[in-house]
Write an enzyme that holds these catalytic residues in place. Sequence first.
Site, PDB file in Angstrom:
ATOM      1  CB  CYS A 165     -20.197  -6.270   3.256  1.00 25.16           C
ATOM      2  SG  CYS A 165     -19.939  -7.554   2.000  1.00 25.16           S
ATOM      3  CG  ASP A 222      -1.885   1.076   1.355  1.00 23.93           C
ATOM      4  OD1 ASP A 222      -2.294   1.558   0.291  1.00 23.93           O
ATOM      5  OD2 ASP A 222      -2.251   1.481   2.462  1.00 23.93           O
TER       6      ASP A 222
END
Length: 312
Positions: free
Chosen positions: A249, A135
């Site tokens: 989710c 990242d």
Amino acid sequence: MNLAEKYTKLIKTEAKRLGFLSCGISKAGFLEEEAPRLENWLQQNHHGQMRYMENHFDKRLNPTLLVDDAKSVISLLLNYYPSETPLYNKAEISYKISKYAYGQDYHFVIKEKLKELLYFIQTEIGEVAGRAFVDSAPVLDKAWAAKSGLGWIGKNSNLITQKVGSFYFIAELIVDLELEYDMSTTDHCGTCTACIDACPTEAIVAPYVVDGSKCISYFTIELKDNLPLEMKGKFDDWFFGCDVCQDICPWNRFSKPHNEPLLQPHEKLLSMTNKDWEEITQETFNAVFRNSAVKRTKFEGLKRNITFLKKD
């Protein structure tokens, strides 16, 4: 068993031993499908003040520009789903911090594991050149993870898997070694729009498209200016990052707690009340977030975010 198969098995076994949730491998090359998507996303200014996203456009799409003679992208997932979270209630504890920031800074935790994995590859296989990415470089993590079968990119633009949801970090080793390549998986979002409906700032502007400049994570971490007044009251009490589109989710019902000691939260973190956060000192900040990703926003940034949440 040919050499590519043998090496692939070795690498995946070692990745598991190092504590990675899963490991998938793709052939290094130009990401044709991602190129127009990335270009459009930038043109729409969905990156806001994250100007670094405009840099190294070609490198983001082609790992052979990052590692000479790159042959394979080894994608790895590290679970960060916590075993416990603060006892949120409206009265005393409602200020929230993203789960990924509970423990030590994931960049350092994962970098060490990647170094070990690369060393293992070089020791067991021979002269292999490669680079580790967490990242922090122009690599499209989620695209590579999806390409190597580790999950699909959901409507909230996170990588999702059927077995463990989406609470994990993604990292890569790009190496000049031919390996066995995995097949991508299918999308299982179906007709569900839970993440789109739940986003407090309506940052998911269309299925699979997130306007980063409207995201709570962007405001609380990336934005260095004053927080926009029109967002007052829309942060759902998040002061560093946001987990709303993951918490909602359905696939995250299958999340299981991680067992990485370095990702365990500081003992104070889970019991801090809104009052504690509002009165936080530099000293407490340094103690609680000593090796944390929260350091990115600095003490002043954290104070700014918490002040913004306070009810007038």
